[in-house]
Design a protein around this motif. Structure first.
Motif, short mmCIF file in Angstrom:
data_model
loop_
_atom_site.label_atom_id
_atom_site.label_comp_id
_atom_site.label_asym_id
_atom_site.label_seq_id
_atom_site.Cartn_x
_atom_site.Cartn_y
_atom_site.Cartn_z
N LEU A 321 7.21 -7.54 9.39
CA LEU A 321 6.48 -7.82 11.27
C LEU A 321 7.14 -9.02 11.59
O LEU A 321 7.34 -10.07 10.93
N VAL A 327 6.19 -3.84 14.64
CA VAL A 327 7.15 -3.22 13.18
C VAL A 327 7.98 -2.73 14.48
O VAL A 327 6.63 -2.10 15.20
N VAL A 349 6.02 -4.78 4.64
CA VAL A 349 5.30 -3.66 4.68
C VAL A 349 6.18 -2.26 4.27
O VAL A 349 7.60 -2.66 4.55
N VAL A 351 5.96 1.75 6.15
CA VAL A 351 6.15 2.38 6.99
C VAL A 351 6.63 3.57 7.13
O VAL A 351 8.05 4.30 6.62
N ARG A 359 1.59 5.71 8.96
CA ARG A 359 0.61 4.41 8.31
C ARG A 359 1.50 3.72 7.87
O ARG A 359 3.08 3.09 7.59
N VAL A 360 1.07 2.76 8.07
CA VAL A 360 2.17 1.26 7.37
C VAL A 360 0.89 0.45 6.69
O VAL A 360 -0.24 -0.09 6.91
N GLU A 370 -3.29 3.12 10.92
CA GLU A 370 -2.96 4.55 10.41
C GLU A 370 -2.66 4.77 12.13
O GLU A 370 -4.08 4.70 12.93
#
Length: 385
Positions: A321, A327, A349, A351, A359-360, A370
């Motif tokens: 991020l 993101v 993260v 992804v 969804r992250v 989400e």
């Protein structure tokens, strides 16, 4: 010598008393007497400075011990094993119950011409060291190269436990593919248990982060097992220093063996050395203990992250991020910015993308957001509470 001539001339030519000469020149009367006696006995040669080294030293290392140090140095070097002063001292202690100090052994080796000064090396004090607190808390993995007898290049995957330096895996292949790395990892885990984390460099079989941001087989496998995967900074091998240093130890050993003609022969050499390295070779970083002893002493760590099952039809990418907690994701050739909040800025993260469903997740498996992507908006704001 100039001062000695002055005091001798003052006594013998000018006829002054020794006490007066000593007082005028600021030296002791005893030294004036000694210089005069030497001049009378030897002439000007007696006034030259003489060594103050004692004729004998009861604490000097015996010649037999020095010879044994040299013999151990030669034998260990010929076998391709560690032959440093600390290791030689350990072997002497095993033989006789006691050994000279490491500094003494170092001086003997230097005096006998076995140590070449290398002032260009970076001092160890400048490095920031880190060591895992438990066995299996972190493994380090890396691939190195070795030539067979006919010059064919072979690759060797080494996996080392960060805490104990235990060599949990050492496997040879002509070329490692993603599936080979996963298989070797599972073989090591079957012997020693799954680690809580794995540290590697940025090789293509270890990560897809620098090749389009996708996933490789190892990343998908470790996320599914709840194992944290981290990578060193590009062009900074010191982060994986333990496994990098082991490459040097291994190659030093292989260089003293008959050159393997096939991969099977090379694998046999690797298996033999793995047993010796883990159970017989004293390790300096472990207080001269063996890696197997250090591995068996403490409780083992285990994976702590939540396992993440990724369906095969999902597109997966790793990212970090930005400073605003966003993101960026491309959909239909258009960039979209997904907000997660400044509190998550800088977080690594995963992804997971399936059409418009996104969804992250954090690397620990925590779901951060989400959402269903709105293709008409560049910025996807956080939902209002």
């Amino acid at each position: 010598m100039a001062m000695a001539k002055l005091v001798v001339t003052a006594v013998l030519v000018e006829g002054r008393s020794k006490s007066e000469v000593a007082r005028d020149y600021g030296v002791s009367r005893r030294w004036v007497i000694t210089m005069v006696q030497r001049f009378l006995a030897e002439g000007e040669a007696g006034l030259r400075p003489r060594s103050r080294r004692p004729r004998s030293n009861s604490r000097r290392t015996a010649a037999a011990v020095e010879d044994e140090i040299v013999e151990l140095r030669k034998r260990l070097t010929e076998q391709g094993l560690d032959a440093g002063a600390a290791t030689i001292g350990w072997h002497l202690g095993q033989r006789h119950g006691q050994a000279p100090a490491t500094a003494t052994i170092w001086r003997v080796l230097t005096r006998r011409g076995f140590v070449v000064p290398q002032p260009h090396k970076r001092p160890r004090s400048s490095y920031l060291r880190f060591v895992a607190e438990q066995p299996n808390e972190r493994w380090q993995a890396d691939i190195t190269h070795w030539a067979l007898a006919d010059g064919t290049d072979a690759e060797i995957l080494n996996i080392v436990d960060d805490h104990s330096r235990l060599l949990v895996g050492s496997v040879a292949r002509s070329t490692f593919r993603a599936a080979d790395v996963v298989a070797c990892f599972h073989q090591a885990a079957a012997r020693h248990g799954f680690p809580a984390g794995l540290l590697t460099d940025n090789g293509a079989v270890f990560t897809g982060s620098y090749r389009g941001g996708g996933w490789v087989a190892l990343e998908r496998e470790l996320v599914g097992l709840g194992i944290r995967l981290t990578h060193s900074r590009p062009y900074h091998p010191q982060t994986c220093g333990k496994v990098e240093r082991f490459h040097q130890t291994l190659k030093k050993r292989l260089a003293r063996q008959p050159r393997a003609a096939t991969l099977d022969e090379l694998q046999t050499q690797l298996d033999t050395f793995r047993a010796h390295y883990n159970t017989a070779r004293p390790h300096r970083a472990l207080g001269r203990g063996t890696p197997q002893q250090a591995f068996d002493t403490r409780p083992k760590a285990a994976p702590t992250a939540a396992p993440v099952t990724v369906p095969a039809h999902y597109r997966v990418r790793r990212d970090r991020l930005d400073t605003t907690g966003c993101v960026t994701l491309r959909h239909n050739s258009r960039l979209h910015h997904i907000g997660l909040g400044r509190r998550h800025a800088g977080t690594r993260v995963l992804v997971l993308v399936h059409d418009l469903h996104i969804r992250v997740l954090s690397e620990d498996g925590e779901l951060l957001r989400e959402l269903t992507l709105n293709p008409s908006r560049d910025y996807q704001p956080q939902p209002k509470p």
